[in-house]
Design a protein around this motif. Structure first.
Motif, PDB file in Angstrom:
ATOM      1  N   LYS A   3     -14.586  -1.648 -20.288  1.00 46.16           N
ATOM      2  CA  LYS A   3     -15.163  -0.805 -21.088  1.00 46.16           C
ATOM      3  C   LYS A   3     -16.557  -1.146 -20.595  1.00 46.16           C
ATOM      4  O   LYS A   3     -16.432  -2.100 -19.942  1.00 46.16           O
ATOM      5  N   GLY A   4     -16.880   0.407 -20.057  1.00 45.60           N
ATOM      6  CA  GLY A   4     -18.575   0.240 -19.114  1.00 45.60           C
ATOM      7  C   GLY A   4     -18.200   0.514 -17.516  1.00 45.60           C
ATOM      8  O   GLY A   4     -18.922   0.433 -17.315  1.00 45.60           O
ATOM      9  N   GLU A   5     -17.225   0.076 -17.098  1.00 43.93           N
ATOM     10  CA  GLU A   5     -16.723  -0.305 -15.878  1.00 43.93           C
ATOM     11  C   GLU A   5     -16.141   0.501 -14.824  1.00 43.93           C
ATOM     12  O   GLU A   5     -16.343   0.821 -13.122  1.00 43.93           O
ATOM     13  N   VAL A   6     -15.310   1.562 -15.749  1.00 42.71           N
ATOM     14  CA  VAL A   6     -14.601   2.814 -15.503  1.00 42.71           C
ATOM     15  C   VAL A   6     -14.775   3.781 -16.527  1.00 42.71           C
ATOM     16  O   VAL A   6     -15.094   3.692 -17.626  1.00 42.71           O
ATOM     17  N   SER A   7     -13.707   4.956 -15.986  1.00 45.08           N
ATOM     18  CA  SER A   7     -14.686   6.034 -16.263  1.00 45.08           C
ATOM     19  C   SER A   7     -13.326   5.878 -17.284  1.00 45.08           C
ATOM     20  O   SER A   7     -13.563   6.769 -18.627  1.00 45.08           O
ATOM     21  N   GLY A   8     -11.881   5.612 -17.252  1.00 47.25           N
ATOM     22  CA  GLY A   8     -10.321   5.545 -17.490  1.00 47.25           C
ATOM     23  C   GLY A   8     -10.687   5.297 -19.088  1.00 47.25           C
ATOM     24  O   GLY A   8     -11.314   4.307 -19.404  1.00 47.25           O
ATOM     25  N   VAL A   9      -9.615   5.554 -19.932  1.00 42.93           N
ATOM     26  CA  VAL A   9     -10.076   5.060 -21.650  1.00 42.93           C
ATOM     27  C   VAL A   9      -8.281   3.898 -21.370  1.00 42.93           C
ATOM     28  O   VAL A   9      -8.518   2.694 -22.446  1.00 42.93           O
ATOM     29  N   ALA A  10      -7.417   4.156 -20.859  1.00 42.08           N
ATOM     30  CA  ALA A  10      -6.300   3.372 -20.736  1.00 42.08           C
ATOM     31  C   ALA A  10      -5.794   3.690 -19.343  1.00 42.08           C
ATOM     32  O   ALA A  10      -5.634   4.607 -18.923  1.00 42.08           O
ATOM     33  N   ILE A  21       0.642  -1.357   0.086  1.00 42.88           N
ATOM     34  CA  ILE A  21       0.110  -0.256  -0.139  1.00 42.88           C
ATOM     35  C   ILE A  21       0.778   1.504   0.126  1.00 42.88           C
ATOM     36  O   ILE A  21       0.154   2.033  -0.637  1.00 42.88           O
ATOM     37  N   ASN A  22       1.919   1.554   0.868  1.00 42.82           N
ATOM     38  CA  ASN A  22       3.325   2.315   1.069  1.00 42.82           C
ATOM     39  C   ASN A  22       3.528   2.362  -0.311  1.00 42.82           C
ATOM     40  O   ASN A  22       3.896   3.126  -0.831  1.00 42.82           O
ATOM     41  N   LEU A  23       3.780   1.638  -1.371  1.00 43.38           N
ATOM     42  CA  LEU A  23       3.905   1.099  -2.816  1.00 43.38           C
ATOM     43  C   LEU A  23       3.091   2.484  -3.450  1.00 43.38           C
ATOM     44  O   LEU A  23       4.048   3.082  -4.452  1.00 43.38           O
ATOM     45  N   ALA A  24       1.756   1.748  -3.319  1.00 44.42           N
ATOM     46  CA  ALA A  24       1.193   2.048  -4.435  1.00 44.42           C
ATOM     47  C   ALA A  24       0.688   3.793  -3.894  1.00 44.42           C
ATOM     48  O   ALA A  24       0.581   4.165  -5.130  1.00 44.42           O
ATOM     49  N   HIS A  25       0.951   3.950  -2.847  1.00 41.90           N
ATOM     50  CA  HIS A  25       0.509   5.626  -2.328  1.00 41.90           C
ATOM     51  C   HIS A  25       1.897   6.536  -3.187  1.00 41.90           C
ATOM     52  O   HIS A  25       1.713   7.704  -4.092  1.00 41.90           O
ATOM     53  N   GLN A  26       2.894   6.261  -3.039  1.00 44.77           N
ATOM     54  CA  GLN A  26       4.444   5.817  -3.421  1.00 44.77           C
ATOM     55  C   GLN A  26       4.595   6.761  -5.087  1.00 44.77           C
ATOM     56  O   GLN A  26       4.916   7.575  -5.606  1.00 44.77           O
ATOM     57  N   SER A  27       3.772   5.370  -5.843  1.00 44.72           N
ATOM     58  CA  SER A  27       3.682   5.213  -7.162  1.00 44.72           C
ATOM     59  C   SER A  27       2.414   6.661  -7.926  1.00 44.72           C
ATOM     60  O   SER A  27       2.485   6.002  -9.025  1.00 44.72           O
ATOM     61  N   GLY A  28       1.798   6.698  -6.622  1.00 45.82           N
ATOM     62  CA  GLY A  28       0.482   7.049  -7.489  1.00 45.82           C
ATOM     63  C   GLY A  28      -0.425   6.794  -7.892  1.00 45.82           C
ATOM     64  O   GLY A  28      -1.715   6.759  -8.741  1.00 45.82           O
ATOM     65  N   CYS A  29      -0.119   5.113  -8.133  1.00 45.30           N
ATOM     66  CA  CYS A  29      -1.335   4.230  -8.132  1.00 45.30           C
ATOM     67  C   CYS A  29      -2.983   4.357  -7.720  1.00 45.30           C
ATOM     68  O   CYS A  29      -3.960   4.295  -8.155  1.00 45.30           O
ATOM     69  N   VAL A  30      -3.045   4.945  -6.706  1.00 44.72           N
ATOM     70  CA  VAL A  30      -4.500   4.847  -5.553  1.00 44.72           C
ATOM     71  C   VAL A  30      -5.021   6.311  -6.674  1.00 44.72           C
ATOM     72  O   VAL A  30      -5.632   6.720  -5.874  1.00 44.72           O
ATOM     73  N   THR A  31      -4.451   7.456  -7.711  1.00 43.51           N
ATOM     74  CA  THR A  31      -4.758   8.284  -7.607  1.00 43.51           C
ATOM     75  C   THR A  31      -5.941   7.591  -8.729  1.00 43.51           C
ATOM     76  O   THR A  31      -6.984   8.306  -8.488  1.00 43.51           O
ATOM     77  N   CYS A  32      -5.894   6.232  -9.339  1.00 46.74           N
ATOM     78  CA  CYS A  32      -7.159   6.455 -10.378  1.00 46.74           C
ATOM     79  C   CYS A  32      -7.835   4.575  -9.799  1.00 46.74           C
ATOM     80  O   CYS A  32      -8.772   4.139  -9.614  1.00 46.74           O
ATOM     81  N   VAL A  77       1.896  -7.655 -15.370  1.00 48.55           N
ATOM     82  CA  VAL A  77       2.614  -6.493 -15.456  1.00 48.55           C
ATOM     83  C   VAL A  77       3.101  -6.043 -16.719  1.00 48.55           C
ATOM     84  O   VAL A  77       3.430  -4.818 -16.426  1.00 48.55           O
ATOM     85  N   THR A  78       2.680  -6.979 -17.592  1.00 47.75           N
ATOM     86  CA  THR A  78       3.628  -5.891 -18.621  1.00 47.75           C
ATOM     87  C   THR A  78       2.092  -4.515 -18.624  1.00 47.75           C
ATOM     88  O   THR A  78       2.769  -3.490 -19.287  1.00 47.75           O
ATOM     89  N   THR A  79       0.563  -4.516 -18.659  1.00 43.44           N
ATOM     90  CA  THR A  79       0.053  -3.565 -18.269  1.00 43.44           C
ATOM     91  C   THR A  79       0.267  -1.909 -17.604  1.00 43.44           C
ATOM     92  O   THR A  79       0.245  -1.212 -18.246  1.00 43.44           O
ATOM     93  N   VAL A  80       1.436  -3.477 -16.445  1.00 42.22           N
ATOM     94  CA  VAL A  80       1.716  -1.922 -15.839  1.00 42.22           C
ATOM     95  C   VAL A  80       2.682  -0.889 -16.081  1.00 42.22           C
ATOM     96  O   VAL A  80       2.783  -0.070 -16.374  1.00 42.22           O
ATOM     97  N   LEU A  81       3.767  -1.747 -16.399  1.00 45.47           N
ATOM     98  CA  LEU A  81       4.729  -0.948 -16.904  1.00 45.47           C
ATOM     99  C   LEU A  81       4.454  -0.685 -18.361  1.00 45.47           C
ATOM    100  O   LEU A  81       5.658  -0.151 -18.346  1.00 45.47           O
ATOM    101  N   ASN A  82       3.815  -0.880 -19.199  1.00 45.10           N
ATOM    102  CA  ASN A  82       3.616  -0.695 -21.215  1.00 45.10           C
ATOM    103  C   ASN A  82       2.347   0.163 -21.359  1.00 45.10           C
ATOM    104  O   ASN A  82       2.169   0.675 -22.192  1.00 45.10           O
ATOM    105  N   GLY A  83       1.429   0.272 -20.447  1.00 42.12           N
ATOM    106  CA  GLY A  83       0.262   0.736 -20.090  1.00 42.12           C
ATOM    107  C   GLY A  83      -0.540  -0.005 -21.179  1.00 42.12           C
ATOM    108  O   GLY A  83      -0.481  -1.346 -21.639  1.00 42.12           O
ATOM    109  N   SER A  84      -2.099   0.291 -21.098  1.00 45.94           N
ATOM    110  CA  SER A  84      -2.953   0.059 -22.472  1.00 45.94           C
ATOM    111  C   SER A  84      -3.870   0.556 -22.787  1.00 45.94           C
ATOM    112  O   SER A  84      -3.367   1.775 -23.501  1.00 45.94           O
TER     113      SER A  84
END
Length: 74
Positions: A66-73, A2-13, A51-58
């Motif tokens: 789709k339809g479940e979240v407001s972010g597109v990538a 959880i600390n790593l997620a906060h430091q990395s900005g993951c919890v923003t989204c 892991v690929t999605t986290v490192l490279n994006g989507s």
């Protein structure tokens, strides 16, 4: 973790549980970690794919949420 997620900005989204809402009461920007775990928990190839999605994006053209979240990538 959880600390790593906060430091990395993951919890923003991403929330930990699926109970949260996004800005202005809309759908969350990204899926909650518990929702990701439910969706991919039984998939033996999920770890490598996530892991690929986290490192490279989507791609916004191949959204798995789709339809479940407001972010597109990611």
């Amino acid at each position: 973790m959880i600390n790593l997620a906060h430091q990395s900005g993951c919890v923003t989204c991403h929330a930990i549980s699926g109970a949260g809402k996004g800005p202005n009461g809309l759908k969350p920007i990204g899926p909650a970690w518990q929702d990701v775990a439910r969706k991919y928990g039984r998939d033996p190839d999920a770890k490598a794919a996530l892991v690929t999605t986290v490192l490279n994006g989507s791609s916004s053209y191949q959204s798995h949420w789709k339809g479940e979240v407001s972010g597109v990538a990611m």
